[in-house]
Design an enzyme around this catalytic site. Sequence first.
Site, mmCIF file in Angstrom:
data_model
loop_
_atom_site.group_PDB
_atom_site.id
_atom_site.type_symbol
_atom_site.label_atom_id
_atom_site.label_comp_id
_atom_site.label_asym_id
_atom_site.label_seq_id
_atom_site.Cartn_x
_atom_site.Cartn_y
_atom_site.Cartn_z
ATOM 1 N N HIS A 173 3.690 -0.835 -11.190
ATOM 2 C CA HIS A 173 2.325 -1.332 -11.427
ATOM 3 C C HIS A 173 1.387 -0.130 -11.484
ATOM 4 C CE1 HIS A 173 2.622 -0.957 -7.074
ATOM 5 N NE2 HIS A 173 1.351 -1.244 -6.883
ATOM 6 N N HIS B 99 -1.261 0.811 -9.589
ATOM 7 C CA HIS B 99 -1.982 1.399 -8.455
ATOM 8 C C HIS B 99 -1.687 2.898 -8.417
ATOM 9 C CE1 HIS B 99 -2.449 -2.706 -6.230
ATOM 10 N NE2 HIS B 99 -3.444 -2.465 -7.072
ATOM 11 N N ASP C 44 -1.031 5.044 -6.213
ATOM 12 C CA ASP C 44 0.101 5.598 -5.449
ATOM 13 C C ASP C 44 1.429 5.438 -6.185
ATOM 14 O OD1 ASP C 44 -0.255 2.833 -4.909
ATOM 15 O OD2 ASP C 44 0.795 2.952 -2.975
ATOM 16 N N HIS C 45 1.408 4.768 -7.343
ATOM 17 C CA HIS C 45 2.634 4.588 -8.135
ATOM 18 C C HIS C 45 2.535 5.204 -9.530
ATOM 19 C CE1 HIS C 45 4.363 1.676 -5.218
ATOM 20 N NE2 HIS C 45 3.083 1.597 -4.898
ATOM 21 N N HIS D 245 2.009 -9.201 -6.253
ATOM 22 C CA HIS D 245 1.235 -8.138 -5.597
ATOM 23 C C HIS D 245 -0.261 -8.235 -5.917
ATOM 24 C CE1 HIS D 245 0.500 -4.376 -3.648
ATOM 25 N NE2 HIS D 245 0.321 -3.660 -4.743
ATOM 26 N N ASP E 26 5.508 -3.002 -4.982
ATOM 27 C CA ASP E 26 4.907 -3.613 -3.815
ATOM 28 C C ASP E 26 4.900 -5.120 -4.072
ATOM 29 O OD1 ASP E 26 4.299 -0.901 -3.522
ATOM 30 O OD2 ASP E 26 2.143 -1.181 -3.708
ATOM 31 N N HIS F 164 8.018 2.921 1.235
ATOM 32 C CA HIS F 164 6.602 2.555 1.080
ATOM 33 C C HIS F 164 5.972 2.202 2.432
ATOM 34 C CE1 HIS F 164 2.959 0.582 -0.500
ATOM 35 N NE2 HIS F 164 3.188 1.231 -1.630
#
Length: 306
Positions: free
Chosen positions: A61, A63, A65-66, A140, A208, A267
Site C-alpha cells: 500500500h 503508506h 513506511d512501505h 487496512h 498491514d 512490522h
Amino acid sequence: MLDVALLGTGGMMPLPNRFLTAFAVRQNGRILLIDCGEGTQVTQKMLGWGFKTVDVICLTHFHADHAAGIPGFLLSMANSDKGDPLTIIGPVGTEYIVKSLLVIAKDLPFEINFVELPYEKKTYHINQGGFSIGALPVSHGVPCFAYSVSLARIGKFNADAAKSLGLPVRFWGILQRGENVSYEGLEYTPDMVLGASRAGLKVTYCTDSRPIPSISDFAQNSDLFVCEGLYGDPALSAKAAEHRHMTYKEAANIAKRANVSEMWLTHYSPSVTNPKEFLGVARDIFPNTHTGFDRKTATLKFSEDE
Ligand SMILES: [Zn+2]
Ligand SMILES: [Zn+2]
C-alpha cells in the site's frame, strides 16, 4: 529453492537499529522485493544480495513506511548497472505514486513496467520475472494487498517410463523441464515420463491489516508466513484494531488456521523495544512463531521425500 530475507521489521518509522519492514525473495539469483520504505536500500546493501537482479517490486500500500524508499532504492539499482526492465506491482495508483516519487530520481537506465491491482474481493495470480505471485486484498483502511510467492515442483522423473518409450536419453532432460519433444514423427509430452506433481514452496507476506478470514485461506500451507505483529501486548489489542493493524495473537491465529509451517513476526510498533517480550502469547496459539529481525534469512527447500 527460495532464499528469503526480512530486510527490516519496523512499522511507522525507521529506528537506529530497526529498518522499516521489507521482504526479499530470491529465486535462481533473481530478486523480488515486497515493500520499500525509507532506508530499504541501506539494509539491502547490508544484506549483500545486490540491486542489479531485482526484477519485481510489490507494494502492499502507499503508506510512507512501505513506499517512501522507492527513489533511493531505484537509484541504487541504477548505480548497479541494471539495464533490464523492472516491474512494480501494487494497488491502483502505483504508477502515479512511483512516478511522483521519481521526480527526484530521473533518467533511470532501465524501463519500469507497472501492474496495478484493482482493490476488489478477489485473489490475483501474476507471473512476472519468473515469479509466481499471488495478491490478496486485505483490510487496512486504504487499498492494501498481501502477497505470496510460490515455486511449483513437477513430478518425479520416471526413467523406466522414458526407456519404455524408446526415446533417446538426450531428450529426457527436455521432458523433465516440462517441454514437449518431437522425435521421428511422434510427439512426446512430459506427463509420459513424470509422476504426479509434488508439493512446491510457498511464502506469504501480510502487513498491514486487520485479521480478516481470507488471509488464512490465502496463506494456506505456506512454508513461511511473514505477518505483522504491531503489538505483542494483548492489552493493546483495541489500539491495534483502531489503527487497522493486528497483534501477535491475531497473527498467530491466522498462522494456525492457515496450517503454515513457520511464522515470522514483523512490522513492530516503535514502542515495541523487545519483540521477544510477548512471543509466548503467539506461541501459545502457534508454536512455530519466531520474531523477525532485520536481515533474518532462510533458504526454503523442497522436501526430500519424493
Ligand atoms: Zn505500515
Ligand atoms: Zn499502513
